[in-house]
Scaffold this active site. Structure first.
Site, PDB file in Angstrom:
ATOM      1  N   LEU A 126       0.864  -1.288  -0.173  1.00  0.00           N
ATOM      2  CA  LEU A 126      -0.308  -0.357   0.192  1.00  0.00           C
ATOM      3  C   LEU A 126       0.716   1.396   0.185  1.00  0.00           C
ATOM      4  O   LEU A 126       2.274   1.364   0.600  1.00  0.00           O
ATOM      5  CB  LEU A 126      -0.493  -0.137   1.270  1.00  0.00           C
ATOM      6  CG  LEU A 126      -2.602   0.703   1.087  1.00  0.00           C
ATOM      7  CD1 LEU A 126      -2.823   0.615  -0.283  1.00  0.00           C
ATOM      8  CD2 LEU A 126      -2.772   0.614   2.774  1.00  0.00           C
ATOM      9  N   ASP A 127       0.417   2.253  -1.053  1.00  0.00           N
ATOM     10  CA  ASP A 127       1.215   3.124  -1.265  1.00  0.00           C
ATOM     11  C   ASP A 127       1.866   4.075   0.227  1.00  0.00           C
ATOM     12  O   ASP A 127       1.171   4.304   0.760  1.00  0.00           O
ATOM     13  CB  ASP A 127       0.652   4.116  -2.243  1.00  0.00           C
ATOM     14  CG  ASP A 127       0.933   3.785  -3.977  1.00  0.00           C
ATOM     15  OD1 ASP A 127       1.567   2.307  -3.550  1.00  0.00           O
ATOM     16  OD2 ASP A 127       0.474   4.152  -4.318  1.00  0.00           O
TER      17      ASP A 127
END
Length: 327
Positions: A126-127
């Site tokens: 997840l960024d």
């Protein structure tokens, strides 16, 4: 055990693992299941010459090992028994990374779950600037299946974008848009709400795991995103959770993940039909062959056009010898 930095893999054995058998597993997988490292870290340890199998240093992560018979050591210490499998959901806050270490010293999601008794690894990524649902587990097989591109695991996001896209633009996103690394798979997209400033919130569900996928899709169609939150991963939702909160998954949620990992439709995952208590189950009817008389009667019925060969139940003598018409 000598210092692994003084070793180098023998050239004739480093490239190819030994032959496998049905009872064996990859060496890196066995190490990861023991809870010492992620599968990727375990592969690196093997390639660094830190792992022995039955007293012999092994250099290939795919070397076949029988956990019931072979003795594996890492840095001279035997592997501990595998810990129980655990499954958690973290509401990842913005400004954290999903890897354990970062050269820039940024905070990791692992720092948020240091109190857990088991070593867990994030399922997928997840960024850094994205918040939301992040699964954590020590079940390497399930994690691998859920992140495999062929599974098409759904990931649902809520994105705040610049201006409100037209229906034509939404249709482009649904069909797939062309990015520098190829066309995206079809997505589910809908407008959730408009803001007073003329922007809007979109709900978008994708089934791929490419880097910055949702942000790149929205920028490509002219509606860049400045806030992004993953609402659910593989149907497991952060509803009711606070940022930074972590919770254990229920048995039903774990069953749902296993169904999805096996390729079951996410809409049906985790739902097994059960008979209510006190209600009898119908007995299976045996498919018995017809007797000669019944088979002959059925053939005659088919030829005459009605039961018993009487012309479909018509009155006797009403239009011919068999009563099948009105003349």
């Amino acid at each position: 055990m000598s210092d692994p930095s003084d070793r180098s893999p023998p050239p004739h054995t480093a490239a190819k693992p030994a032959a496998a058998s049905p009872d064996t597993e990859r060496l890196a997988r066995v190490i990861a299941r023991a809870g010492l490292a992620s599968r990727r870290e375990a592969e690196r340890w093997v390639q660094e010459g830190r792992v022995e199998v039955n007293g012999v240093v092994v250099w290939h992560p795919g070397h076949p090992v029988d956990p019931a018979r072979d003795h594996v050591k890492v840095d001279g210490k035997p592997l501990p028994p595998p810990p129980p499998l655990v499954y958690y959901l973290l509401y990842k806050p913005k400004g954290t990374i999903t890897s354990r270490e970062d050269p820039d010293g940024r905070k990791s999601v692992i720092d948020l779950v240091e109190g857990l008794p088991e070593r867990v690894e994030p399922v997928g990524r997840l960024d850094f600037n994205t918040e939301g649902a992040l699964l954590l587990t020590n079940d390497g097989d399930l994690a691998h299946a859920l992140t495999h591109p062929a599974r098409g695991v759904p990931k649902r996001y809520l994105a705040k974008v610049w201006r409100t896209p037209t229906e034509k633009t939404l249709e482009r996103l649904r069909r797939g848009v062309y990015l520098e690394d190829g066309r995206t798979a079809p997505a589910l997209v809908r407008v959730v709400d408009d803001t007073e400033a003329g922007n809007c919130w979109l709900e978008i569900t994708v089934t791929e795991g490419r880097n910055h996928l949702v942000r790149r899709m929205l920028e490509t169609v002219g509606h860049p995103c400045n806030k992004l939150r993953r609402e659910s991963f593989a149907t497991i939702s952060i509803r009711g959770m606070e940022r930074g909160e972590v919770r254990a998954l229920s048995a039903e949620e774990v069953a749902r993940l296993r169904d999805i990992a096996e390729g079951k439709d996410p809409a049906l995952a985790g739902h097994a039909f059960k008979y209510k208590k006190g209600f009898a189950r119908p007995k299976a009817q045996a498919n018995k062959p017809l007797s000669r008389k019944k088979a002959q009667r059925r053939r005659l019925s088919g030829r005459s056009g009605g039961p018993g060969g009487k012309g479909g139940g018509g009155r006797k003598g009403s239009g011919g010898p068999t009563g099948g018409g009105n003349g």
